[in-house]
Write a protein that holds these residues in place. Structure first.
Motif, PDB file in Angstrom:
ATOM      1  N   VAL A 191       5.420   3.555   5.484  1.00 50.41           N
ATOM      2  CA  VAL A 191       4.987   2.183   6.246  1.00 50.41           C
ATOM      3  C   VAL A 191       4.051   2.112   4.848  1.00 50.41           C
ATOM      4  CG1 VAL A 191       3.954   1.065   7.809  1.00 50.41           C
ATOM      5  CG2 VAL A 191       6.256   2.162   7.913  1.00 50.41           C
TER       6      VAL A 191
ATOM      7  N   PHE B 128       1.334   2.452   1.088  1.00 46.61           N
ATOM      8  CA  PHE B 128       1.552   2.318   0.279  1.00 46.61           C
ATOM      9  C   PHE B 128      -0.145   2.553  -0.722  1.00 46.61           C
ATOM     10  CE2 PHE B 128       2.127   2.138  -5.255  1.00 46.61           C
ATOM     11  CZ  PHE B 128       2.638   3.982  -4.664  1.00 46.61           C
ATOM     12  N   GLY B 129      -0.893   3.886   0.225  1.00 44.22           N
ATOM     13  CA  GLY B 129      -2.444   3.401   0.138  1.00 44.22           C
ATOM     14  C   GLY B 129      -2.193   4.962  -1.002  1.00 44.22           C
TER      15      GLY B 129
ATOM     16  N   LYS C 250       1.978  -3.545   2.312  1.00 45.43           N
ATOM     17  CA  LYS C 250       1.807  -5.179   2.362  1.00 45.43           C
ATOM     18  C   LYS C 250       1.122  -6.065   2.252  1.00 45.43           C
ATOM     19  CE  LYS C 250      -2.655  -4.394   5.513  1.00 45.43           C
ATOM     20  NZ  LYS C 250      -2.903  -4.425   7.251  1.00 45.43           N
TER      21      LYS C 250
ATOM     22  N   GLN D  26      -8.993   1.849  -1.450  1.00 50.17           N
ATOM     23  CA  GLN D  26     -10.233   1.623  -0.778  1.00 50.17           C
ATOM     24  C   GLN D  26     -12.051   1.750  -1.625  1.00 50.17           C
ATOM     25  OE1 GLN D  26     -10.247   4.225   2.532  1.00 50.17           O
ATOM     26  NE2 GLN D  26      -8.655   2.217   4.329  1.00 50.17           N
TER      27      GLN D  26
ATOM     28  N   LEU E 162     -15.461  -1.245  -3.776  1.00 48.22           N
ATOM     29  CA  LEU E 162     -16.968  -1.373  -3.443  1.00 48.22           C
ATOM     30  C   LEU E 162     -17.929  -1.732  -5.260  1.00 48.22           C
ATOM     31  CD1 LEU E 162     -18.289   1.781  -1.355  1.00 48.22           C
ATOM     32  CD2 LEU E 162     -19.159  -0.743  -0.793  1.00 48.22           C
TER      33      LEU E 162
ATOM     34  N   GLN F 297     -17.101  10.993  -5.244  1.00 43.14           N
ATOM     35  CA  GLN F 297     -17.735  12.684  -3.421  1.00 43.14           C
ATOM     36  C   GLN F 297     -16.385  14.046  -4.221  1.00 43.14           C
ATOM     37  OE1 GLN F 297     -17.783  10.667  -0.399  1.00 43.14           O
ATOM     38  NE2 GLN F 297     -19.525   9.751  -0.253  1.00 43.14           N
ATOM     39  N   SER F 298     -15.576  13.795  -4.789  1.00 42.57           N
ATOM     40  CA  SER F 298     -15.063  15.039  -5.192  1.00 42.57           C
ATOM     41  C   SER F 298     -14.648  15.438  -6.407  1.00 42.57           C
ATOM     42  CB  SER F 298     -13.401  14.576  -4.236  1.00 42.57           C
ATOM     43  OG  SER F 298     -13.156  12.902  -4.638  1.00 42.57           O
TER      44      SER F 298
ATOM     45  N   ARG G 100     -16.116   6.862  -9.723  1.00 44.74           N
ATOM     46  CA  ARG G 100     -15.682   5.994  -8.778  1.00 44.74           C
ATOM     47  C   ARG G 100     -14.724   5.002  -9.930  1.00 44.74           C
ATOM     48  NH1 ARG G 100     -16.708   2.669  -4.525  1.00 44.74           N
ATOM     49  NH2 ARG G 100     -18.900   3.342  -5.036  1.00 44.74           N
TER      50      ARG G 100
ATOM     51  N   GLN H 188       5.613  -6.555   1.668  1.00 37.42           N
ATOM     52  CA  GLN H 188       6.330  -6.051   2.699  1.00 37.42           C
ATOM     53  C   GLN H 188       5.152  -6.003   4.386  1.00 37.42           C
ATOM     54  OE1 GLN H 188       9.504  -6.176   2.816  1.00 37.42           O
ATOM     55  NE2 GLN H 188       9.859  -6.794   0.891  1.00 37.42           N
TER      56      GLN H 188
ATOM     57  N   SER I 151       2.001   5.625   7.158  1.00 38.17           N
ATOM     58  CA  SER I 151       1.333   6.128   6.259  1.00 38.17           C
ATOM     59  C   SER I 151      -0.147   4.704   6.503  1.00 38.17           C
ATOM     60  CB  SER I 151       1.167   6.499   5.321  1.00 38.17           C
ATOM     61  OG  SER I 151      -0.268   6.847   3.941  1.00 38.17           O
TER      62      SER I 151
ATOM     63  N   THR J 115      -2.741   5.140   8.732  1.00 40.18           N
ATOM     64  CA  THR J 115      -4.134   5.751   8.334  1.00 40.18           C
ATOM     65  C   THR J 115      -5.309   5.205   8.472  1.00 40.18           C
ATOM     66  OG1 THR J 115      -4.507   6.060   5.815  1.00 40.18           O
ATOM     67  CG2 THR J 115      -3.536   7.492   6.782  1.00 40.18           C
TER      68      THR J 115
ATOM     69  N   GLU K 203     -22.047   4.781   0.871  1.00 41.52           N
ATOM     70  CA  GLU K 203     -21.197   3.007   0.482  1.00 41.52           C
ATOM     71  C   GLU K 203     -22.616   2.269   0.651  1.00 41.52           C
ATOM     72  OE1 GLU K 203     -17.185   3.545   2.862  1.00 41.52           O
ATOM     73  OE2 GLU K 203     -17.842   2.030   2.811  1.00 41.52           O
TER      74      GLU K 203
ATOM     75  N   THR L 264      -9.609  10.339   5.571  1.00 37.56           N
ATOM     76  CA  THR L 264     -11.151   9.672   5.519  1.00 37.56           C
ATOM     77  C   THR L 264     -11.494  10.983   4.890  1.00 37.56           C
ATOM     78  OG1 THR L 264     -10.964  10.402   8.343  1.00 37.56           O
ATOM     79  CG2 THR L 264     -10.409   8.077   7.054  1.00 37.56           C
ATOM     80  N   GLY L 265     -12.869  10.881   5.119  1.00 37.26           N
ATOM     81  CA  GLY L 265     -13.598  11.528   4.754  1.00 37.26           C
ATOM     82  C   GLY L 265     -13.230  11.307   3.285  1.00 37.26           C
ATOM     83  N   ASN L 266     -13.776  12.989   3.012  1.00 39.07           N
ATOM     84  CA  ASN L 266     -13.703  13.074   1.378  1.00 39.07           C
ATOM     85  C   ASN L 266     -12.440  13.721   1.045  1.00 39.07           C
ATOM     86  OD1 ASN L 266     -16.199  12.702   0.116  1.00 39.07           O
ATOM     87  ND2 ASN L 266     -17.300  14.733   0.797  1.00 39.07           N
TER      88      ASN L 266
HETATM   89  C1  FAD Z   1     -15.848   3.294   0.209  1.00 45.31           C
HETATM   90  C2  FAD Z   1     -14.457   4.770  -0.260  1.00 45.31           C
HETATM   91  C3  FAD Z   1     -15.338   5.371  -0.773  1.00 45.31           C
HETATM   92  C4  FAD Z   1     -14.712   6.768  -1.365  1.00 45.31           C
HETATM   93  N1  FAD Z   1     -14.360   8.014  -1.800  1.00 45.31           N
HETATM   94  C5  FAD Z   1     -14.362   9.000  -1.475  1.00 45.31           C
HETATM   95  C6  FAD Z   1     -14.528  10.102  -2.683  1.00 45.31           C
HETATM   96  O1  FAD Z   1     -15.092   9.627  -3.673  1.00 45.31           O
HETATM   97  N2  FAD Z   1     -13.524  10.759  -2.307  1.00 45.31           N
HETATM   98  C7  FAD Z   1     -12.712  11.342  -1.564  1.00 45.31           C
HETATM   99  O2  FAD Z   1     -12.022  12.690  -1.422  1.00 45.31           O
HETATM  100  N3  FAD Z   1     -12.333  10.702  -0.703  1.00 45.31           N
HETATM  101  C8  FAD Z   1     -12.962   9.149  -0.834  1.00 45.31           C
HETATM  102  N4  FAD Z   1     -12.767   8.132  -0.499  1.00 45.31           N
HETATM  103  C9  FAD Z   1     -12.250   8.589   1.119  1.00 45.31           C
HETATM  104  C10 FAD Z   1     -10.893   8.204   0.789  1.00 45.31           C
HETATM  105  O3  FAD Z   1     -10.219   7.139  -0.723  1.00 45.31           O
HETATM  106  C11 FAD Z   1     -10.418   7.253   1.568  1.00 45.31           C
HETATM  107  O4  FAD Z   1     -10.049   7.640   2.654  1.00 45.31           O
HETATM  108  C12 FAD Z   1      -8.412   6.777   1.177  1.00 45.31           C
HETATM  109  O5  FAD Z   1      -7.915   6.536  -0.406  1.00 45.31           O
HETATM  110  C13 FAD Z   1      -7.350   6.650   2.193  1.00 45.31           C
HETATM  111  O6  FAD Z   1      -6.020   6.187   1.958  1.00 45.31           O
HETATM  112  P1  FAD Z   1      -4.877   6.099   2.859  1.00 45.31           P
HETATM  113  O7  FAD Z   1      -3.747   6.279   1.602  1.00 45.31           O
HETATM  114  O8  FAD Z   1      -4.927   6.777   4.246  1.00 45.31           O
HETATM  115  O9  FAD Z   1      -5.030   5.034   3.383  1.00 45.31           O
HETATM  116  P2  FAD Z   1      -4.761   3.374   2.880  1.00 45.31           P
HETATM  117  O10 FAD Z   1      -5.853   3.525   1.431  1.00 45.31           O
HETATM  118  O11 FAD Z   1      -5.875   2.459   3.858  1.00 45.31           O
HETATM  119  O12 FAD Z   1      -3.175   3.198   2.523  1.00 45.31           O
HETATM  120  C14 FAD Z   1      -3.609   2.780   3.204  1.00 45.31           C
HETATM  121  C15 FAD Z   1      -2.234   1.236   3.262  1.00 45.31           C
HETATM  122  O13 FAD Z   1      -1.324   1.158   4.328  1.00 45.31           O
HETATM  123  C16 FAD Z   1      -0.790  -0.438   4.442  1.00 45.31           C
HETATM  124  N5  FAD Z   1       0.016  -1.169   5.711  1.00 45.31           N
HETATM  125  C17 FAD Z   1      -1.060  -0.423   6.704  1.00 45.31           C
HETATM  126  N6  FAD Z   1      -0.551  -1.653   7.459  1.00 45.31           N
HETATM  127  C18 FAD Z   1       0.631  -2.025   6.669  1.00 45.31           C
HETATM  128  C19 FAD Z   1       2.448  -2.482   7.181  1.00 45.31           C
HETATM  129  N7  FAD Z   1       2.706  -2.922   8.555  1.00 45.31           N
HETATM  130  N8  FAD Z   1       3.276  -2.242   6.481  1.00 45.31           N
HETATM  131  C20 FAD Z   1       3.055  -2.292   5.006  1.00 45.31           C
HETATM  132  N9  FAD Z   1       1.508  -1.976   4.455  1.00 45.31           N
HETATM  133  C21 FAD Z   1       1.110  -1.218   5.812  1.00 45.31           C
HETATM  134  C22 FAD Z   1      -2.083  -0.582   3.717  1.00 45.31           C
HETATM  135  O14 FAD Z   1      -2.533  -2.232   2.875  1.00 45.31           O
HETATM  136  C23 FAD Z   1      -3.102   0.023   2.753  1.00 45.31           C
HETATM  137  O15 FAD Z   1      -1.864   0.052   1.375  1.00 45.31           O
HETATM  138  C24 FAD Z   1     -13.602   6.506  -0.482  1.00 45.31           C
HETATM  139  C25 FAD Z   1     -13.303   5.286   0.659  1.00 45.31           C
HETATM  140  C26 FAD Z   1     -14.077   4.499   1.152  1.00 45.31           C
HETATM  141  C27 FAD Z   1     -13.215   3.185   1.784  1.00 45.31           C
END
Ligand code: FAD
Length: 434
Positions: free
Chosen positions: A12, A14-15, A39, A46, A50, A58-59, A100, A124, A164, A166, A215, A392-394
């Motif tokens: 669930v 696709f981040g 969805k 994410q 910006l 940052q990585s 970035r 979805q 996923s 998160t 940010e 989250t974070g880096n």
């Molecule tokens: C502004 C910013 C800058 C960043 N810069 C860096 C950096 O320089 N270096 C670093 O290491 N990290 C960085 N990060 C951190 C890192 O990129 C993110 O925290 C990370 O990409 C999160 O990925 P994720 O897949 O866990 O979450 P997300 O990207 O949030 O993916 C979760 C996905 O789930 C989907 N979803 C949620 N609920 C449902 C549902 N019910 N059904 C279907 N889909 C659903 C969402 O739409 C989303 O696409 C940064 C974050 C931000 C916000």
């Protein structure tokens, strides 16, 4: 999709975390029947929400979706650069951290490649996950119900489910619930408002940015260029702190040093280039002020925002100066962007449903060597939750290695659960490591 179609793994979301997992599953043998349900209507990182400005990741360039797990993968950032004829140009960059914008393009490139496998379904929104009751010896299965934005519902079955979702922006307590989305926004929503800011037709545009991290500074610097706008940055520290948490240097350094850098890294911090350009701009403003041309920005350090009040249709921030131990009220703002943290999707009913499934288990499949996964991944009974700490974070610092651990955990689960299950995956042959 037929109602009876059974997938080995359904994820669930696709981040970027799920994208790294998709590549890991794609690179292993035997191929599984996999589906990612997202969805949104397309992949969107994410970090691309910006203004890109001058900002870098940052990585560093090796902390991509795959390199620490499999440097020979086709999905490395280096291979993306090579495939798009940018590698030589990139090698002329002096910095180890990629811009970035470039990293965002790399993630989109990987997502597009994964889309061609047919593993990803957008639009979805997963509504529910239920465990199907069956014969005791039958392989455990889940029913996943998702909905498109036109209301059309789909049901599929999965042997293993991964959540996923998160993290999501977590607004601080001082933000009144009814003001969210009115005048006060999280920094992750900034790009949705740039055209309104650029076409502002009120008498004057007064913007506040709350926070002292990358940010916040990205937005502060973007807004400084808006015609006729006044921009105020409020942050809690006595000064804007530089990033100093490079884990490689930390691991090389003495224990005392690493303790102090670890302490520093929990505070919001900004990149060297950002601070440099900020001071350059401040210097220019001071020179202009001298020539009777006032600058349009102000920075309030040592400032904690503790509340808000309304002034007509603007918002005033109630602040506390931690340096002088005294309170004050800010100007009235038209827009306030808050750079608060990202936290677990706490309200998620899907997480509650999965926790229920996991909670019934007496056996958690993680082995002792997977201990570092906790508390980032929690799971049993074929249901796995990637917690907010997972990404989250880096996050890219560790993402590929966490994917490695997750793949191992999934394989371990499937072989322990089902004799006819998949037989394990192929890892990089030792000979490939020269
Ligand atoms: C502004 C910013 C800058 C960043 N810069 C860096 C950096 O320089 N270096 C670093 O290491 N990290 C960085 N990060 C951190 C890192 O990129 C993110 O925290 C990370 O990409 C999160 O990925 P994720 O897949 O866990 O979450 P997300 O990207 O949030 O993916 C979760 C996905 O789930 C989907 N979803 C949620 N609920 C449902 C549902 N019910 N059904 C279907 N889909 C659903 C969402 O739409 C989303 O696409 C940064 C974050 C931000 C916000």
């Amino acid at each position: 999709m037929a109602a009876t179609e059974v997938y080995d793994i359904v994820c669930v979301g696709f981040g970027s975390a799920a994208l790294s997992l998709a590549i890991g599953l794609y690179e292993q043998q035997p191929k599984l029947k996999v589906l990612f349900l997202e969805k949104e209507k397309r992949f969107s990182w994410q970090g691309s929400r910006l203004p890109f400005e001058r900002s870098k990741m940052q990585s560093n360039f090796m902390q991509d979706l795959v390199t620490p797990r499999n440097p020979l993968s086709k999905f490395t950032l280096v291979n993306y650069l090579w495939s798009t004829d940018m590698l030589v140009m990139y090698t002329n960059l002096s910095a180890i951290n990629p811009p970035r914008q470039l990293f965002s393009n790399y993630l989109n490139w990987c997502a597009e490649k994964m889309e061609t496998t047919g593993w990803v379904k957008y639009d979805q929104d997963v509504q529910s996950i239920a465990q199907l009751s069956g014969h005791a010896s039958a392989r455990r299965q889940f029913q996943v119900t998702s909905r498109k934005c036109d209301g059309q519902e789909t049901k599929i079955r999965a042997k293993t489910i991964i959540l996923s979702q998160t993290s999501s922006p977590d607004m601080p307590k001082w933000v009144p619930y009814h003001n969210v989305g009115q005048r006060i926004f999280h920094t992750s929503e900034f790009t949705q408002h740039t055209s309104d800011l650029n076409q502002w037709n009120g008498s004057s545009l007064n913007i506040a940015v709350v926070g002292g991290n990358d940010e916040a500074l990205d937005i502060f610097q973007y807004c400084q260029r808006l015609d006729g706008a006044k921009i105020t940055l409020l942050h809690e520290g006595p000064f804007l702190r530089l990033h100093d948490s490079n884990p490689f240097l930390t691991s090389l350094a003495a224990h005392e040093f690493s303790e102090s850098t670890t302490q520093a890294s929990i505070h919001p911090s900004v990149q060297h280039e950002q601070l440099h350009s900020l001071y350059e701009k401040r210097y220019t403003e001071l020179v202009r002020k001298h020539k009777q041309k006032p600058g349009n920005s102000e920075i309030f350090p040592c400032t904690s925002v503790i509340g808000t009040s309304k002034l007509f249709d603007q918002i005033v921030l109630k602040c506390w100066n931690t340096g002088t131990d005294s309170g004050f009220c800010s100007d009235a703002f038209d827009y306030i962007f808050v750079s608060s943290r990202y936290a677990d999707v706490k309200q998620s009913h899907l997480m509650a449903q999965l926790k229920n499934i996991i909670g019934r288990s007496e056996k958690v499949v993680n082995s002792a060597e997977d201990e570092p996964l906790a508390p980032r991944i929690e799971g049993a009974n074929g249901a796995w939750i990637l917690r907010d700490e997972y990404a989250t974070g880096n996050s890219f610092e560790n993402l590929a290695l966490r994917t490695e651990q997750l793949l191992r955990t999934l394989t371990q689960y499937s072989s322990s659960e089902s004799p006819e299950g998949y037989t394990g995956r192929r890892v990089i042959p030792e000979t490939a490591r020269l």
